[in-house]
Scaffold this active site. Structure first.
Site, PDB file in Angstrom:
ATOM      1  N   ASN A  29      -1.720  -0.569   8.386  1.00  0.00           N
ATOM      2  CA  ASN A  29      -1.302   0.760   7.928  1.00  0.00           C
ATOM      3  C   ASN A  29      -0.844   1.682   9.065  1.00  0.00           C
ATOM      4  O   ASN A  29      -0.267   2.745   8.810  1.00  0.00           O
ATOM      5  CB  ASN A  29      -2.418   1.443   7.112  1.00  0.00           C
ATOM      6  N   ASP A  41      -5.206   0.675  -4.081  1.00  0.00           N
ATOM      7  CA  ASP A  41      -3.762   0.723  -3.806  1.00  0.00           C
ATOM      8  C   ASP A  41      -3.016   1.513  -4.888  1.00  0.00           C
ATOM      9  O   ASP A  41      -3.424   1.520  -6.054  1.00  0.00           O
ATOM     10  CB  ASP A  41      -3.221  -0.715  -3.726  1.00  0.00           C
TER      11      ASP A  41
HETATM   12  C1  IPE Z   1      -3.791  -2.370   1.303  1.00  0.00           C
HETATM   13  O1  IPE Z   1      -2.767  -1.658   0.713  1.00  0.00           O
HETATM   14  C2  IPE Z   1      -4.564  -1.509   2.241  1.00  0.00           C
HETATM   15  C3  IPE Z   1      -5.396  -0.480   1.634  1.00  0.00           C
HETATM   16  C4  IPE Z   1      -5.571  -0.296   0.361  1.00  0.00           C
HETATM   17  C5  IPE Z   1      -6.082   0.377   2.582  1.00  0.00           C
HETATM   18  P1  IPE Z   1      -1.295  -1.639   1.329  1.00  0.00           P
HETATM   19  O2  IPE Z   1      -0.486  -0.803   0.431  1.00  0.00           O
HETATM   20  O3  IPE Z   1      -1.346  -1.254   2.760  1.00  0.00           O
HETATM   21  O4  IPE Z   1      -0.887  -3.171   1.249  1.00  0.00           O
HETATM   22  P2  IPE Z   1       0.530  -3.856   1.121  1.00  0.00           P
HETATM   23  O5  IPE Z   1       1.414  -3.269   2.192  1.00  0.00           O
HETATM   24  O6  IPE Z   1       1.043  -3.569  -0.250  1.00  0.00           O
HETATM   25  O7  IPE Z   1       0.250  -5.305   1.301  1.00  0.00           O
HETATM   26  C1  IPE Z   2      -3.254   2.852  -0.825  1.00  0.00           C
HETATM   27  O1  IPE Z   2      -2.154   3.447  -1.434  1.00  0.00           O
HETATM   28  C2  IPE Z   2      -3.832   3.714   0.267  1.00  0.00           C
HETATM   29  C3  IPE Z   2      -3.653   3.178   1.605  1.00  0.00           C
HETATM   30  C4  IPE Z   2      -3.058   2.060   1.907  1.00  0.00           C
HETATM   31  C5  IPE Z   2      -4.169   3.968   2.693  1.00  0.00           C
HETATM   32  P1  IPE Z   2      -0.688   3.308  -0.823  1.00  0.00           P
HETATM   33  O2  IPE Z   2      -0.457   4.422   0.123  1.00  0.00           O
HETATM   34  O3  IPE Z   2      -0.475   1.956  -0.279  1.00  0.00           O
HETATM   35  O4  IPE Z   2       0.176   3.523  -2.117  1.00  0.00           O
HETATM   36  P2  IPE Z   2       1.509   2.749  -2.508  1.00  0.00           P
HETATM   37  O5  IPE Z   2       1.181   1.282  -2.480  1.00  0.00           O
HETATM   38  O6  IPE Z   2       2.545   3.114  -1.495  1.00  0.00           O
HETATM   39  O7  IPE Z   2       1.830   3.241  -3.877  1.00  0.00           O
HETATM   40 MG    MG Z   3       0.149   0.227  -1.090  1.00  0.00          MG
END
Ligand code: IPE
Ligand code: IPE
Ligand code: MG
Length: 254
Positions: free
Chosen positions: A81, A33
């Site tokens: 997502n 993340d």
């Molecule tokens: C979790 O991260 C999913 C992945 C790393 C693929 P998110 O960024 O989607 O999770 P939330 O929204 O912070 O819970």
């Molecule tokens: C994790 O990084 C990747 C996926 C969830 C696909 P994020 O895209 O959630 O990055 P932040 O949390 O917005 O910084």
């Molecule tokens: Mg994220």
């Protein structure tokens, strides 16, 4: 418990070249993340963060293999997502192809076996094709299992497991009243994988976000403020060293 490590506290590169890991997790789950925030900090579009995240993932896979980890599950795209803007989703759906085009040779050389969990059937056709080819190329390999969670959600996985079980009951292949926890394991997408020992989440968020809910029941959790694209093998080594110090009681007393 929150465990944050600043750069200065990280293990030295020399230490991680030849890690002395007596106690190590068999199966690590990585919640990768912070890609978006990484990009935002640099004034870049979110997709630049996802690209940088892919490079960090390559290094994390290499490090897991070098450290002798049996299985790593990488949370690449959750069932939640899909709520993101279509252009971002589209980019994320193209990343597997980019990744495997450059990495498949090394993964084969490393004898890694690629697997996927999640509902692959709902991915765009081109992503499904990439997934199929990656599985096929490495299906006979016997080294580390590199397991991608793609369109994965822990709740969805449990629902699908319940449906599989119900179907077996209806077909007379399973009996109500005899379901055990071990039998439940076999209905999950992770059937056959080693038990999940350690979950690592980057970016300072302290939650599972629907990742391996059943499997994480007794996993050790490790959190860091490091944003995923900045995650290095030193961070991984630090997490594993921390894991080695934990007392896993599983409800018993010492
Ligand atoms: C979790 O991260 C999913 C992945 C790393 C693929 P998110 O960024 O989607 O999770 P939330 O929204 O912070 O819970
Ligand atoms: C994790 O990084 C990747 C996926 C969830 C696909 P994020 O895209 O959630 O990055 P932040 O949390 O917005 O910084
Ligand atoms: Mg994220």
């Amino acid at each position: 418990m929150f465990k944050g490590f600043g750069r200065s506290q990280r293990a030295s590169a020399a230490a991680v070249e030849q890690p002395a890991l007596d106690i190590k997790p068999r199966h690590i789950g990585l919640i990768m993340d912070g890609n978006g925030r990484w990009a935002q900090k640099r004034g870049l579009p979110r997709i630049a963060g996802h690209h940088a995240g892919m490079l960090a993932m390559r290094e994390a896979i290499r490090a897991c293999d070098d450290f002798g980890i049996e299985c790593v599950t990488l949370y690449a795209f959750s069932t939640e997502n899909w709520k993101r803007p279509p252009a971002e989703v589209d980019y994320l759906m193209r990343l597997p192809e980019q990744f495997f085009r450059s990495e498949i040779d090394e993964l084969v050389r490393r004898n890694a076996q690629i697997r996927f969990i999640g509902d692959i059937s709902r991915l765009p056709a081109h992503t499904q094709e990439t997934v199929r080819r990656a599985i096929q190329c490495t299906q006979h390999n016997t080294g580390m299992i590199v397991n991608f969670a793609l369109n994965y959600g822990g709740r969805m996985e449990i629902v699908a497991a319940m449906e599989r079980y119900a179907r077996e009951v209806m077909e007379g292949r399973a009996t109500v009243g005899q379901l055990t926890e071990a039998a439940c394991d076999r209905y999950l997408d992770t059937a056959g994988l080693p038990p999940l020992d350690l979950v690592i989440r980057t970016s300072g968020e302290i939650r599972l976000s629907n990742f391996l809910l059943w499997q994480a029941a007794y996993a050790e959790l490790w959190f860091t403020d490091v944003l995923w694209p900045d995650f290095t093998r030193e961070d991984l080594y630090q997490a594993i060293c921390d894991y080695a110090k934990r007392k896993r009681r599983f409800g018993a007393i010492e």
